[in-house]
Design a protein around this motif. Structure first.
Motif, mmCIF file in Angstrom:
data_model
loop_
_atom_site.group_PDB
_atom_site.id
_atom_site.type_symbol
_atom_site.label_atom_id
_atom_site.label_comp_id
_atom_site.label_asym_id
_atom_site.label_seq_id
_atom_site.Cartn_x
_atom_site.Cartn_y
_atom_site.Cartn_z
ATOM 1 N N LEU A 160 0.823 -1.211 0.000
ATOM 2 C CA LEU A 160 0.000 0.000 0.000
ATOM 3 C C LEU A 160 0.853 1.256 0.000
ATOM 4 O O LEU A 160 0.500 2.253 -0.646
ATOM 5 C CB LEU A 160 -0.930 -0.010 1.220
ATOM 6 C CG LEU A 160 -2.129 -0.962 1.130
ATOM 7 C CD1 LEU A 160 -2.917 -0.937 2.423
ATOM 8 C CD2 LEU A 160 -3.028 -0.579 -0.033
ATOM 9 N N LYS A 197 -3.020 -0.173 -10.694
ATOM 10 C CA LYS A 197 -2.932 0.003 -9.239
ATOM 11 C C LYS A 197 -4.231 0.545 -8.661
ATOM 12 O O LYS A 197 -4.707 0.072 -7.621
ATOM 13 C CB LYS A 197 -1.769 0.935 -8.905
ATOM 14 C CG LYS A 197 -0.414 0.328 -9.179
ATOM 15 C CD LYS A 197 0.701 1.296 -8.924
ATOM 16 C CE LYS A 197 2.051 0.640 -9.202
ATOM 17 N NZ LYS A 197 3.178 1.566 -9.022
ATOM 18 N N ILE A 201 -6.709 -1.365 -5.885
ATOM 19 C CA ILE A 201 -7.082 -0.745 -4.620
ATOM 20 C C ILE A 201 -8.596 -0.605 -4.511
ATOM 21 O O ILE A 201 -9.195 -0.879 -3.458
ATOM 22 C CB ILE A 201 -6.391 0.625 -4.478
ATOM 23 C CG1 ILE A 201 -4.876 0.433 -4.371
ATOM 24 C CG2 ILE A 201 -6.906 1.372 -3.265
ATOM 25 C CD1 ILE A 201 -4.097 1.730 -4.373
ATOM 26 N N CYS A 205 -10.962 -2.406 -1.613
ATOM 27 C CA CYS A 205 -11.734 -1.571 -0.691
ATOM 28 C C CYS A 205 -13.220 -1.895 -0.764
ATOM 29 O O CYS A 205 -13.909 -1.941 0.264
ATOM 30 C CB CYS A 205 -11.497 -0.091 -0.997
ATOM 31 S SG CYS A 205 -9.859 0.512 -0.554
ATOM 32 N N ILE A 260 -8.822 -0.835 5.596
ATOM 33 C CA ILE A 260 -9.103 -0.881 4.157
ATOM 34 C C ILE A 260 -10.611 -0.900 3.956
ATOM 35 O O ILE A 260 -11.282 -1.898 4.227
ATOM 36 C CB ILE A 260 -8.455 -2.121 3.523
ATOM 37 C CG1 ILE A 260 -6.949 -2.116 3.788
ATOM 38 C CG2 ILE A 260 -8.716 -2.173 2.029
ATOM 39 C CD1 ILE A 260 -6.249 -3.356 3.320
#
Length: 310
Positions: A160, A197, A201, A205, A260
């Protein structure tokens, strides 16, 4: 490499297999393996598309530039990090699916409690015992989430942090190169890397947020149950399971530094946009205050000062 590939998945698999076994034996409920396979295949497809896109851009750059060695290093690095992050997403998806299964079992158990309200004690007691077993399954699933956090504790923080730095720097670097007309081919590779990326993410999430929402939904199911609340034993079991679900929260944290979910996703995107805007503003101000203009301004100020003294 030990930091990135730290693996304790055997314990996690044992926990999930135990939950699956109890659901089948105690409740006669079979875990929907088709749903698990569909979700996992979707995540693997996203990972494969990201890797193929990065590799394709690297090969294309190899044909038109001489940066093949640097790009191969970059592709290998990004694939390793994306693979580790995809592995975490796969574990989170398994937790999501098992929460769905517990939701289905909970609804069936509530219907069973309603039907056995006026049954004999032995039949009623069996339903109450299943409620206690279901509470233990919730605790087991919560412990599995903590095991996943321990497995990805250091590697998740590392990945991260790398994604955070790259997502903030790459857009500004692309802006500078496009503004100066320098090597547009590398810019296309960086755009692909940035999109991969951000996609990884966003998906993680969303999955983690969905897990937390299902856990809160389970709590509301038992907390709002009104069937036969005059039964002291039923009230005691409902109080226990509501208290447990109220104290436990299904959330995935990266080493305890951040949780997250969609909230951190919003902060991530907002911070990235703010950083890019600030950097662009600084660059525009530096371009406006070029050396020639600075010298001219200095000469004008000097002449004005000499006029005042005269």
């Amino acid at each position: 490499m030990e930091l990135i590939w730290r693996n304790r998945s055997e314990r996690i698999e044992q926990h999930l297999e135990k939950i699956r076994y109890v659901l089948r034996v105690q409740f006669g409920h079979k875990v929907n393996l088709v749903r698990i396979r569909r979700y996992c295949q979707s995540l693997l497809l996203l990972f494969e598309v990201s890797c193929v896109s990065l590799l394709g851009m690297a090969i294309y750059n190899n044909l038109v530039t001489d940066l093949v060695v640097l790009l191969l290093y970059a592709v290998y690095s990004e694939m390793v990090l994306l693979m580790r992050f995809s592995e975490f997403s796969l574990h989170a998806v398994l937790i999501l699916v098992f929460y769905m299964e517990l939701n289905e079992v909970s609804f069936r158990l509530i219907m069973e409690l309603d039907k056995t309200q006026f049954e004999v004690k032995s039949v009623r007691r069996l339903s109450l015992e299943r409620l206690l077993v279901l509470q233990q399954l919730h605790g087991q699933l919560w412990n599995t989430v903590r095991s996943i956090e321990c497995n990805f504790e250091l590697s998740l923080v590392t990945v991260l942090l790398k994604f955070f730095v790259d997502a903030h720097i790459l857009p500004y670097w692309m802006y500078v190169n496009m503004h100066n007309n320098i090597n547009f081919i590398i810019v296309f590779y960086c755009i692909t890397e940035e999109l991969c990326k951000l996609l990884a993410i966003i998906v993680s999430c969303l999955i983690c947020t969905r897990c937390g929402r299902l856990q809160r939904q389970l709590r509301s199911i038992y907390h709002g149950l009104t069937t036969d609340r005059s039964n002291e034993q039923l009230n005691f079991y409902l109080y226990r399971i509501s208290s447990q679900l109220g104290q436990e929260r299904c959330q995935f944290s990266a080493g305890g530094f951040l949780v997250i979910n969609n909230e951190i996703l919003g902060k991530f995107i907002f911070g990235m946009i703010s950083y890019i805007v600030v950097c662009i503003q600084f660059r525009i101000s530096l371009i406006d205050n070029s050396p020639a203009e600075a010298i001219e301004n200095s000469v004008t100020d000097l002449q004005f000062t000499e006029g005042e003294f005269a």
